[in-house]
Design a protein around this motif. Structure first.
Motif, PDB file in Angstrom:
ATOM      1  N   LYS A  25      15.244  28.982  47.709  1.00  0.00           N
ATOM      2  CA  LYS A  25      15.890  29.801  46.581  1.00  0.00           C
ATOM      3  C   LYS A  25      17.371  29.330  46.575  1.00  0.00           C
ATOM      4  O   LYS A  25      18.187  28.985  47.866  1.00  0.00           O
ATOM      5  CB  LYS A  25      15.723  31.117  47.153  1.00  0.00           C
ATOM      6  N   GLU A  27      21.527  29.579  45.984  1.00  0.00           N
ATOM      7  CA  GLU A  27      22.528  30.068  46.080  1.00  0.00           C
ATOM      8  C   GLU A  27      23.266  30.198  44.725  1.00  0.00           C
ATOM      9  O   GLU A  27      23.205  29.720  43.979  1.00  0.00           O
ATOM     10  CB  GLU A  27      23.375  29.918  47.332  1.00  0.00           C
ATOM     11  N   VAL A  28      24.023  31.339  44.793  1.00  0.00           N
ATOM     12  CA  VAL A  28      25.021  31.380  43.492  1.00  0.00           C
ATOM     13  C   VAL A  28      26.081  30.217  43.777  1.00  0.00           C
ATOM     14  O   VAL A  28      26.790  30.245  44.732  1.00  0.00           O
ATOM     15  CB  VAL A  28      25.850  32.691  43.096  1.00  0.00           C
ATOM     16  N   SER A  29      26.039  29.456  42.806  1.00  0.00           N
ATOM     17  CA  SER A  29      27.353  28.562  42.919  1.00  0.00           C
ATOM     18  C   SER A  29      27.339  27.978  41.458  1.00  0.00           C
ATOM     19  O   SER A  29      26.823  28.221  40.795  1.00  0.00           O
ATOM     20  CB  SER A  29      26.690  27.180  43.826  1.00  0.00           C
ATOM     21  N   LYS A  42      29.571  37.088  42.976  1.00  0.00           N
ATOM     22  CA  LYS A  42      30.560  36.723  44.039  1.00  0.00           C
ATOM     23  C   LYS A  42      31.078  38.158  44.579  1.00  0.00           C
ATOM     24  O   LYS A  42      31.120  38.489  45.594  1.00  0.00           O
ATOM     25  CB  LYS A  42      31.438  35.656  43.949  1.00  0.00           C
ATOM     26  N   LYS A  47      23.171  37.233  45.785  1.00  0.00           N
ATOM     27  CA  LYS A  47      22.733  35.651  45.840  1.00  0.00           C
ATOM     28  C   LYS A  47      21.864  35.290  44.589  1.00  0.00           C
ATOM     29  O   LYS A  47      21.414  36.201  43.728  1.00  0.00           O
ATOM     30  CB  LYS A  47      21.919  35.519  47.036  1.00  0.00           C
ATOM     31  N   GLY A  48      21.345  34.088  44.659  1.00  0.00           N
ATOM     32  CA  GLY A  48      20.407  33.869  43.330  1.00  0.00           C
ATOM     33  C   GLY A  48      19.415  34.501  43.341  1.00  0.00           C
ATOM     34  O   GLY A  48      18.900  34.932  41.890  1.00  0.00           O
ATOM     35  N   GLU A  49      18.760  34.728  44.230  1.00  0.00           N
ATOM     36  CA  GLU A  49      17.386  35.709  44.236  1.00  0.00           C
ATOM     37  C   GLU A  49      17.659  36.937  43.637  1.00  0.00           C
ATOM     38  O   GLU A  49      16.649  37.562  43.163  1.00  0.00           O
ATOM     39  CB  GLU A  49      16.640  35.376  45.594  1.00  0.00           C
ATOM     40  N   ASP A  50      18.760  37.447  44.153  1.00  0.00           N
ATOM     41  CA  ASP A  50      18.959  38.845  43.740  1.00  0.00           C
ATOM     42  C   ASP A  50      19.236  38.825  42.348  1.00  0.00           C
ATOM     43  O   ASP A  50      18.753  39.735  41.391  1.00  0.00           O
ATOM     44  CB  ASP A  50      20.511  39.256  44.420  1.00  0.00           C
TER      45      ASP A  50
END
Length: 629
Positions: A25, A27-29, A42, A47-50
């Motif tokens: 999964k 990450e937010v980036s 942020k 996170k990405g899955e959220d």
């Protein structure tokens, strides 16, 4: 607008690129999400899955849910209606307890429903409910009715889904308590209810409540008919919740008797029907078939089970079954066709801990494993574990939308959390339970959303597609919703009147934006007053309330509804009445006055007797008195 479009595009990119090449999964980036969305994520620690979970469950304003779930909530005595996948609580429907929003147990007509379920002068004011059952036609949901059990008091309630109103509560003539869960046959000929623990009389078994449909001039009426219902008596210390067959297993019901030995009960209710006229006996006015007769006539078959066997669950297409176990990590799987032919080849599956519940789709069964805090996916093709989802709470019951039908899809499952403390903002020493929705569509299960279900002490649910949900929004003017017929108290606009017969006063009034007619009601102290109100509204969601200070009088009046409130005018004075629901810009014009004249000496003695009845809480006498019986 431009910024919003950019954000949406970035979100779509994030969703399409939510996993890297190794399947991990993301990450937010900046590589996946940037701009305002990344800043918000942020700031909130997402996170990405959220973000993916949020996108899968979010409903924009005006967007409708795909499913409607119906939760039994324990001792609140109410049914929670929840949208899926948004998990928004849309409504609470009162069944066994009072609820002022719909006027349930406040107007005379709904009070009579609860009163009719009294036992030995006990008027129950709550119910302990578990998993409801939805009505079916050809094994599919038809959105006619939902049924709810009262485990504490041995009752069953019927909620009409045309109106989302409770229409009937039936008290079991033999069981003082019951399983909190119900099941229905594939065409809702019967609703199955089982006893719980054996009491002093030792009466236990499985009851098949006959569900009937009647037509009148207004709309169809759905009822449970006790006179054509029956019970198969069975020994033991405790009965599990019932399950019913579908398709090739139609005509059969299943339960587990727990005692010195644990037994799987297979009940051929179609065979029972054939013998009712010949072999049935009456107990408390109720048809019963005793255990020895049931075994002899092949109405009842019993199979030994391992100790700890707890619940039997049948798939929505009726082909498969599962037996949970409280004492071992073994889940037993079987095909109903083999079982009914006498082939007892159970397949044992180790799911890593004792089991609480299971839910079927066409391909898999999803198992709740409380001690190990996990949900396990087991393939029906080879009876092997295919995936395990670790959770951080003790899991309870589990359901799949339409899992009780032959139309279940692998999209979502919901598992109940029995100890949600610390998961939501604290609001005091007691909180409701919660339900966590998980994604079962992908190869790997994933959590999506956890919803608090307030006022719940036990949770179990079923869900139907919103495509079949077609409730009405208005009644034909003058309809008594509880009986489904035109009320004898209906009044047309311009015909409002007050009728006195001795100390009995009937007020025939109307409600319409923005006036209550009559707006002045004059009675004498000691009068028994019934105010019958008809809402002449016919526009959607234009509901009026009605309340009178001091007299604890309240009612809710949906468009077209007629209902009554009855009270003893035992205090002299002037008391305002008014509409309690905002209905229009002229809402504040909907008011009037009740004038209660001081009583004369002659009426004082008559009133004293009535007030004494009321104060002594001899409710049977009181209700007979106000009805003039």
């Amino acid at each position: 607008m431009k910024s919003t479009l950019i954000t949406l595009c970035l979100l779509l990119v994030a969703l399409s690129c939510s996993r890297d090449e190794k399947g991990k999964k993301a990450e937010v980036s900046g590589s996946f999400v940037s701009g305002e969305l990344a800043e918000v994520a942020k700031e909130r620690g997402l996170k990405g899955e959220d973000l993916i979970s949020a996108a899968k469950t979010y409903n924009a304003s005006g967007q409708l849910d795909e499913y409607l779930a119906f939760y039994g909530t324990g001792v609140s005595g109410r049914l929670a209606v929840v949208g899926m996948p948004s998990m928004k609580i849309l409504k609470y429907v009162a069944v066994f307890s009072a609820e002022p929003w719909q006027g349930y147990a406040f107007d005379d007509e709904s009070k009579a429903i609860i009163k009719a379920s009294s036992r030995e002068e006990v008027e129950y004011s709550f119910g302990d409910s578990g998993t409801p059952a939805l009505s079916l036609t050809n094994g599919k949901h038809d959105a006619r009715a939902v049924f709810l059990a009262d485990a504490a008091n041995g009752r069953i309630g019927l909620v009409d889904l045309l109106e989302y109103e409770t229409k009937q509560i039936v008290t079991h003539p033999l069981f003082r308590n019951s399983s909190p869960d119900l099941a229905v046959t594939q065409d809702t000929k019967y609703v199955a209810q089982t006893s719980a623990a054996a009491l002093d009389d030792g009466i236990m078994g499985a009851t098949f409540w006959r569900f009937i449909e009647r037509n009148n001039d207004e709309h169809k009426i759905f009822l449970i008919d006790p006179s054509s219902s029956f019970t198969i008596l069975m020994g033991g210390k405790r009965q599990s919740s019932p399950a019913t067959g579908r398709g090739e297993s139609d005509g059969f019901a299943f339960s587990i008797t727990r005692g010195e030995k644990n037994l799987l009960n297979i009940i051929n209710w179609k065979n029972a029907e054939r013998f009712l006229g010949l072999k049935a006996t009456m107990k408390n006015g109720h048809l019963t078939v005793d255990e020895s007769t049931a075994l002899k006539e092949q109405i009842l078959m019993r199979i030994d089970l391992p100790q700890g066997s707890d619940r039997v669950i049948i798939s929505g297409d009726g082909k498969y079954g599962a037996i949970t176990n409280q004492e071992s990590s073994t889940l037993l799987l079987f095909t109903t066709n083999d079982l009914l032919k006498g082939n007892l080849a159970f397949k044992s599956v180790n799911v890593g801990g004792s089991t609480a519940d299971a839910a079927f789709t066409g391909k898999n069964v999803f198992v709740s494993v409380p001690g190990a805090k996990q949900v396990v996916r087991v393939s029906l093709a080879d009876s092997k574990v295919k995936d395990t989802l670790k959770l951080d709470f003790t899991t309870g019951k589990i359901f799949v939308p339409e899992g009780d039908t032959n139309a279940a899809e692998e999209k979502f499952a919901v598992v109940m959390n029995l100890s949600p403390y610390g998961r939501f903002t604290s609001v005091g020493p007691q909180t409701g339970l919660s339900a966590q929705m998980i994604d079962i569509k992908s190869e790997k299960m994933a959590t999506l959303y956890e919803a608090s279900i307030p006022q719940s002490t036990r949770l179990g649910a079923v869900a139907l597609s919103t495509k079949v949900n077609k409730p009405m929004y208005k009644y034909k003017i003058g309809t008594d919703p509880r009986g489904g017929t035109i009320s004898p108290y209906k009044i047309n606009s311009g015909k409002e009147t007050i009728v006195r017969n001795g100390k009995r006063v009937h007020v025939y009034g109307s409600l319409i934006r923005s006036h209550i007619t009559p707006d002045t009601i004059e009675v004498e102290q000691g009068d028994i007053v019934s105010i019958h109100l008809t809402s002449n509204e016919q526009s959607k969601d234009n509901v009026h309330g009605f309340t009178i200070d001091t007299y604890n009088v309240h009612g809710s009046f949906e468009p077209g509804k007629t209902a009554s409130v009855t009270f003893v005018a035992d205090r002299a004075g002037v008391f305002p009445f008014y509409c309690t629901e905002f209905c229009s810009a002229l809402h504040l014009e909907m008011q009037g006055y009740l004038l209660v004249k001081p009583m004369t000496d002659q009426r004082l003695a008559q009133a004293d007797e009535l007030i004494q009845l009321k104060n002594n809480k001899k409710m049977n006498d009181f209700f007979k008195f106000i009805k003039g019986e």
